[in-house]
Design an enzyme around this catalytic site. Sequence first.
Site, PDB file in Angstrom:
ATOM      1  N   GLN A 196      -4.866  -1.635   9.507  1.00  0.00           N
ATOM      2  CA  GLN A 196      -4.596  -2.953   8.931  1.00  0.00           C
ATOM      3  C   GLN A 196      -5.135  -4.050   9.853  1.00  0.00           C
ATOM      4  O   GLN A 196      -4.769  -4.125  11.021  1.00  0.00           O
ATOM      5  CB  GLN A 196      -3.099  -3.138   8.694  1.00  0.00           C
ATOM      6  CG  GLN A 196      -2.731  -4.448   8.020  1.00  0.00           C
ATOM      7  CD  GLN A 196      -3.298  -4.568   6.620  1.00  0.00           C
ATOM      8  OE1 GLN A 196      -3.195  -3.645   5.823  1.00  0.00           O
ATOM      9  NE2 GLN A 196      -3.902  -5.700   6.315  1.00  0.00           N
ATOM     10  N   ASP A 214     -11.362   2.499   3.723  1.00  0.00           N
ATOM     11  CA  ASP A 214     -11.569   1.054   3.631  1.00  0.00           C
ATOM     12  C   ASP A 214     -13.042   0.707   3.413  1.00  0.00           C
ATOM     13  O   ASP A 214     -13.376  -0.414   3.036  1.00  0.00           O
ATOM     14  CB  ASP A 214     -11.072   0.361   4.908  1.00  0.00           C
ATOM     15  CG  ASP A 214      -9.810  -0.460   4.661  1.00  0.00           C
ATOM     16  OD1 ASP A 214      -9.511  -0.751   3.487  1.00  0.00           O
ATOM     17  OD2 ASP A 214      -9.130  -0.801   5.635  1.00  0.00           O
ATOM     18  N   LYS A 220       0.833  -1.211   0.000  1.00  0.00           N
ATOM     19  CA  LYS A 220       0.000   0.000   0.000  1.00  0.00           C
ATOM     20  C   LYS A 220       0.861   1.252   0.000  1.00  0.00           C
ATOM     21  O   LYS A 220       0.535   2.244  -0.667  1.00  0.00           O
ATOM     22  CB  LYS A 220      -0.943  -0.035   1.203  1.00  0.00           C
ATOM     23  CG  LYS A 220      -2.034  -1.095   1.073  1.00  0.00           C
ATOM     24  CD  LYS A 220      -2.737  -1.395   2.380  1.00  0.00           C
ATOM     25  CE  LYS A 220      -3.731  -2.534   2.199  1.00  0.00           C
ATOM     26  NZ  LYS A 220      -4.369  -2.966   3.460  1.00  0.00           N
TER      27      LYS A 220
END
Length: 285
Positions: free
Chosen positions: A95, A118, A52
């Site tokens: 994460q 997200d 990422k």
Amino acid sequence: MILLDGKETAATIRAEIREEVDQLTAKYGRKPGLAVVLVGEDPASQVYVRNKERACEDCGIRSIPHRLETASQLELEGLINELNKDVAVDGILVQLPLPKGLDSQKILDMIDPNKDVDGFHPVNVGKMSLGLPGFKPCTPAGVINLLKRYGLDPACKKAVVIGRSNIVGKPLAMMLSQSGPCANATVTLCHSRTPDLKAECLEADYIFAAIGKPKFVTADMVKEGAVVVDVGINRTDEGLAGDCDFEALKDKVHAITPVPGGVGPMTIAQLMVNTLEAFKLHVGA
């Protein structure tokens, strides 16, 4: 057979984002900022975060890493509050999975919905279910984007989604069944309690496998000319494998994603898309 190349498609998307980011940075005097929070030392999570961060660099997006060896629930909540208030942070990504003892859902619920790149916050999930604008989860949104880029429209087709997770299966089923471009499918959401999964799959024009079992979808489960999107990535003794038996399916289907190089790169590309949209929202572009 059409190979749905997520790696190549994601590279094209990143180049498009880079061009727009350069223009907006010149206009507004700052780059989009993505804060990535990693707690613990899970090897797979570290790889995902590195990927990422590389994508951010490729797109001209400022990566703001927060790597914590350990953190209490209160410490993590405090960090999220700080990031919510930071005007240089447009997107926040925590994460997953978090280490044991930390309440993941509470942390996700604390993220400002306008920074929830997200797409996991209940506000954004609710907007998605109602067909309203908002951030959508990166993997299913990346899948839809991949289909669009290859001109594969599931409208008026029968689609089967295998797996009912909140991250992939459920949101993908909602997105496919809604009104709009690359949607309007008749969707069956299948899972471990589905009585005759093979029969459901044999009727499907589109199959989306996200069940987490290597080579689960075999050739006898798929009709000729179907489109197969493999969301799974499993580590086996033979190496990485998807949820579908690629070698057995490739000569039978109309289109299929490889593993690796299919949905994975599209997930990260969609994260960059969401971060850019968050930036535009915050600067009023």
